[in-house]
Design an enzyme around this catalytic site. Structure first.
Site, short mmCIF file in Angstrom:
data_model
loop_
_atom_site.label_atom_id
_atom_site.label_comp_id
_atom_site.label_asym_id
_atom_site.label_seq_id
_atom_site.Cartn_x
_atom_site.Cartn_y
_atom_site.Cartn_z
N GLY A 50 0.84 -1.19 0.00
CA GLY A 50 0.00 0.00 0.00
C GLY A 50 0.88 1.24 0.00
O GLY A 50 2.03 1.18 0.46
N GLN A 55 3.14 10.08 0.94
CA GLN A 55 4.45 9.40 1.03
C GLN A 55 5.32 9.71 -0.18
O GLN A 55 6.53 9.52 -0.14
CB GLN A 55 4.27 7.88 1.15
CG GLN A 55 3.66 7.43 2.46
CD GLN A 55 3.55 5.92 2.50
OE1 GLN A 55 2.58 5.35 2.01
NE2 GLN A 55 4.54 5.26 3.07
N CYS A 112 6.33 -0.04 7.22
CA CYS A 112 5.94 1.10 6.39
C CYS A 112 7.10 1.49 5.49
O CYS A 112 8.24 1.55 5.96
CB CYS A 112 5.56 2.28 7.31
SG CYS A 112 5.05 3.75 6.42
N LEU A 113 6.81 1.77 4.22
CA LEU A 113 7.87 2.18 3.29
C LEU A 113 8.51 3.50 3.73
O LEU A 113 9.63 3.80 3.34
CB LEU A 113 7.31 2.33 1.87
CG LEU A 113 6.83 1.03 1.22
CD1 LEU A 113 6.14 1.32 -0.10
CD2 LEU A 113 7.99 0.06 1.01
N HIS A 154 -4.02 1.72 7.78
CA HIS A 154 -2.63 2.21 7.85
C HIS A 154 -2.42 3.36 6.86
O HIS A 154 -1.86 4.40 7.22
CB HIS A 154 -1.67 1.05 7.57
CG HIS A 154 -0.23 1.44 7.46
ND1 HIS A 154 0.72 1.03 8.38
CD2 HIS A 154 0.44 2.19 6.54
CE1 HIS A 154 1.90 1.54 8.02
NE2 HIS A 154 1.76 2.25 6.92
N GLU A 155 -2.89 3.17 5.61
CA GLU A 155 -2.68 4.20 4.59
C GLU A 155 -3.49 5.46 4.89
O GLU A 155 -3.04 6.57 4.64
CB GLU A 155 -3.03 3.67 3.20
CG GLU A 155 -2.30 2.40 2.75
CD GLU A 155 -0.80 2.43 2.90
OE1 GLU A 155 -0.20 3.54 2.90
OE2 GLU A 155 -0.21 1.35 3.05
N HIS A 158 -1.77 7.98 7.01
CA HIS A 158 -0.81 8.85 6.33
C HIS A 158 -1.47 10.16 5.87
O HIS A 158 -0.81 11.19 5.79
CB HIS A 158 -0.21 8.14 5.10
CG HIS A 158 0.86 7.14 5.43
ND1 HIS A 158 2.07 7.49 6.00
CD2 HIS A 158 0.93 5.80 5.22
CE1 HIS A 158 2.82 6.41 6.14
NE2 HIS A 158 2.15 5.36 5.68
CO CO Z 1 2.98 3.41 5.61
#
Ligand code: CO
Length: 202
Positions: A50, A55, A112-113, A154-155, A158
């Site tokens: 995701g 991000q 998380c990226l 989670h997304e 952000h």
């Molecule tokens: Co993340």
């Protein structure tokens, strides 16, 4: 298509509140389509499941998700999905998401990226009912659970400047944040024995 740079904590842009997409005129739709393609390319290149627009420094309320389970060779293995997860077509572009209803609790070892190499258990709603716009501006509703529901939550965090490490105990959260600020990110672990399952970042 192009891969985009993924911002990493403590980049202050990850703490911004992203803006709703208010109109879906032709010019906006073309921009959203291009951005979603670039976000998918970036997410797949980083082996993520995701990615939220902030991000990649686009402060709009948009997510791309492909949380279908994959085996070690990268093939989809949808038999691991719940019936509700299977009922939702992935990959998904989600714009202006709002959770209408939720119930139950679940936990998952999230990564998380934007906080690479760290994984910690986070509690989320088990079931969600979500309202959103698709990439063409059509209003949609989906109901899901399982990993897909976790990734969506989670997304969505952000979009409001929240990271999964903010959900940990204050001691654990500060420890991780201070470690990154002082020493940066550790090298990604290489699984030399080859049979350890790779952890996927969100
Ligand atoms: Co993340």
């Amino acid at each position: 298509m192009a891969t985009l740079e993924v911002l990493k904590f403590p980049d202050p842009r990850l703490r911004e509140i992203s803006a709703e997409v208010k109109n879906f005129d032709a010019k906006t739709k073309a921009k959203l389509k291009k951005l979603s393609e670039d976000m998918f390319e970036t997410m797949y290149a980083e082996n993520g499941i995701g990615l939220a627009a902030p991000q990649v420094a686009e402060l709009i309320r948009m997510l791309v998700i492909d949380a279908r389970p994959r085996d070690t060779k990268g093939r989809y293995s949808i038999e691991e999905m719940s019936d509700l997860e299977k009922s939702v077509t992935q990959p998904l572009v989600i714009i202006n998401p709002v959770i209408l209803n939720y119930d139950g609790k679940t936990t998952f070892d999230e990564g998380c990226l934007s906080v690479p190499t760290f994984f910690e258990t986070v509690e989320r709603h088990k079931n969600i009912e979500l309202q959103y716009h698709d990439v063409l501006g059509e209003k949609k509703i989906l109901k899901t659970d399982g990993l897909l529901a976790i990734v969506i939550q989670h997304e969505m965090d952000h979009l409001d400047g929240t990271l999964f490490i903010d959900h940990l105990s204050l001691i654990k959260s500060n420890k991780i944040k201070n470690q990154i600020k002082k020493h940066g990110y550790p090298e990604k672990k290489s699984h030399e024995d080859g049979d350890e399952e790779e952890e996927r970042e969100l």
